[in-house]
Design a protein around this motif. Structure first.
Motif, PDB file in Angstrom:
ATOM      1  N   ASN A  44       0.583  -1.473  -0.291  1.00 56.37           N
ATOM      2  CA  ASN A  44      -0.081   0.093   0.674  1.00 56.37           C
ATOM      3  C   ASN A  44       0.571   1.238  -0.120  1.00 56.37           C
ATOM      4  OD1 ASN A  44      -2.306   1.545  -0.140  1.00 56.37           O
ATOM      5  ND2 ASN A  44      -2.844   1.523   1.920  1.00 56.37           N
ATOM      6  N   THR A  45       2.057   1.000  -0.652  1.00 56.87           N
ATOM      7  CA  THR A  45       2.557   2.333  -0.431  1.00 56.87           C
ATOM      8  C   THR A  45       2.536   3.585  -1.468  1.00 56.87           C
ATOM      9  OG1 THR A  45       3.663   0.901  -2.737  1.00 56.87           O
ATOM     10  CG2 THR A  45       5.123   1.105  -0.312  1.00 56.87           C
ATOM     11  N   GLN A  46       1.564   3.144  -2.797  1.00 59.23           N
ATOM     12  CA  GLN A  46       0.505   4.313  -3.115  1.00 59.23           C
ATOM     13  C   GLN A  46       1.935   5.312  -3.910  1.00 59.23           C
ATOM     14  OE1 GLN A  46      -3.158   5.774  -0.890  1.00 59.23           O
ATOM     15  NE2 GLN A  46      -2.395   4.873   0.224  1.00 59.23           N
ATOM     16  N   PRO A  47       2.974   4.585  -4.928  1.00 54.13           N
ATOM     17  CA  PRO A  47       3.743   5.701  -4.950  1.00 54.13           C
ATOM     18  C   PRO A  47       3.615   6.169  -5.699  1.00 54.13           C
ATOM     19  CG  PRO A  47       4.027   3.131  -5.938  1.00 54.13           C
ATOM     20  CD  PRO A  47       2.847   3.441  -5.309  1.00 54.13           C
ATOM     21  N   TRP A  48       1.962   6.980  -6.885  1.00 59.46           N
ATOM     22  CA  TRP A  48       1.962   7.729  -7.832  1.00 59.46           C
ATOM     23  C   TRP A  48       2.398   8.701  -7.333  1.00 59.46           C
ATOM     24  CZ3 TRP A  48      -0.845   3.143  -6.435  1.00 59.46           C
ATOM     25  CH2 TRP A  48      -1.516   3.335  -5.684  1.00 59.46           C
ATOM     26  N   GLU A  49       2.718   9.924  -8.094  1.00 56.88           N
ATOM     27  CA  GLU A  49       2.654  11.456  -8.160  1.00 56.88           C
ATOM     28  C   GLU A  49       2.327  11.731  -9.638  1.00 56.88           C
ATOM     29  OE1 GLU A  49       3.036  13.219  -5.366  1.00 56.88           O
ATOM     30  OE2 GLU A  49       4.221  11.528  -4.458  1.00 56.88           O
ATOM     31  N   LEU A  50       0.276  12.484  -9.803  1.00 60.72           N
ATOM     32  CA  LEU A  50       0.353  12.416 -11.230  1.00 60.72           C
ATOM     33  C   LEU A  50       0.176  13.826 -11.171  1.00 60.72           C
ATOM     34  CD1 LEU A  50      -2.670  10.331 -10.263  1.00 60.72           C
ATOM     35  CD2 LEU A  50      -0.318   9.771 -11.819  1.00 60.72           C
ATOM     36  N   VAL A  51       0.524  15.079 -12.071  1.00 61.98           N
ATOM     37  CA  VAL A  51       0.811  16.254 -12.711  1.00 61.98           C
ATOM     38  C   VAL A  51      -0.195  16.349 -13.769  1.00 61.98           C
ATOM     39  CG1 VAL A  51       2.738  18.423 -13.381  1.00 61.98           C
ATOM     40  CG2 VAL A  51       3.658  16.232 -11.978  1.00 61.98           C
ATOM     41  N   VAL A  52      -1.004  17.184 -13.238  1.00 62.43           N
ATOM     42  CA  VAL A  52      -2.180  17.424 -14.292  1.00 62.43           C
ATOM     43  C   VAL A  52      -1.759  18.381 -15.002  1.00 62.43           C
ATOM     44  CG1 VAL A  52      -5.269  17.085 -14.156  1.00 62.43           C
ATOM     45  CG2 VAL A  52      -3.321  15.894 -12.826  1.00 62.43           C
ATOM     46  N   THR A  53      -2.217  18.290 -15.971  1.00 64.89           N
ATOM     47  CA  THR A  53      -1.995  20.090 -16.825  1.00 64.89           C
ATOM     48  C   THR A  53      -2.961  19.843 -18.015  1.00 64.89           C
ATOM     49  OG1 THR A  53      -0.739  21.510 -18.219  1.00 64.89           O
ATOM     50  CG2 THR A  53      -0.370  19.569 -18.601  1.00 64.89           C
TER      51      THR A  53
END
Ligand SMILES: Cc1cc2nc3c(=O)[nH]c(=O)nc-3n(C[C@H](O)[C@H](O)[C@H](O)COP(=O)(O)O)c2cc1C
Length: 215
Positions: A44-53
């Protein structure tokens, strides 16, 4: 939930590479990000980082970065790169730049081998991507999973100010398909399913390991 609905979404999702005008609403985007949130991840590390443009200028720049790279590769290898275009990358309502925090690999205390940790990290992020794509498809929105190759990575990183501690892995455009692409051929489950033990008669020959036809 009716499982048929989920399978239907899975079966109708396509990689959409040609988009028309039309906004992905904030609410739709929220749903898509919520889908990422619920992706399973190693420990359950949830390693995503999302940059939204939604910024047109950044999209124009992304397209330029991919185009330049494509032209360069085509010069080196005119045969395999012939006819393929990458201009869909920057021509949509929303683009999600999928990054990952590889420091989360430290959390995999019982997984010691670096390659195994990398596998957990990559698979976790891929799950988030897939869930976003399915959520988008459930709302009739197109997406495509675009690779960030090493050749384009530094310029994208700079454009989006992604810290060096993060990995920059994928680009996912989200928008309204100009037309919904036809399904690409798929292997039959019987060809890749093995009952009880691996059935080596099904092991594909070297000559069968090739790109699938486009339609
Ligand atoms: C890990 C991964 C990387 C991919 N990279 C690209 C890419 O760089 N450019 C692209 O146009 N499609 C890319 N795709 C999309 C595949 O080409 C596509 O999923 C496949 O051909 C099947 O077509 P479908 O998604 O329409 O069913 C990628 C898909 C995955 C899962």
């Amino acid at each position: 939930m009716d499982p048929k609905n989920l399978l239907e979404v899975i079966q109708t999702r396509r990689s959409v590479r040609v988009y028309k005008r039309g906004k992905v609403t904030d609410q739709q985007l929220e749903t898509i990000l919520e889908a990422a949130r619920w992706a399973p991840s190693g420990a359950n590390t949830q390693p995503w980082e999302l940059v939204v443009t939604r910024d047109r200028e950044k999209m124009r720049r992304i397209r330029q970065i991919y185009d330049n790279e494509w032209r360069e590769r085509k010069r080196e290898d005119p045969i395999n790169y012939k006819g393929l275009k990458k201009d869909y990358v920057g021509d949509v309502s929303v683009i999600v730049l999928v990054c990952g925090d590889a420091r989360t690999k430290q959390v995999y205390l019982t997984t010691r081998q670096p390659a195994d940790r990398e596998k957990l990290f990559q698979a976790s992020i891929a799950n988030a991507v897939q869930q976003m794509m399915l959520a988008a498809a459930s709302m009739n929105l197109g997406t495509v999973w675009v690779s960030v190759r090493e050749e384009v990575e530094p310029e994208l990183r700079e454009l989006f100010k992604v810290p060096t501690s993060l990995r920059l892995l994928w680009v996912v455009p989200i928008g309204h398909a100009r037309s919904w692409p036809a399904a690409k051929p798929r292997r039959n489950p019987a060809a890749f399913t093995h009952l009880e033990v691996y059935d080596s008669r099904k092991l594909r020959k070297e000559s069968e390991i090739r790109a699938w036809p486009k339609s």
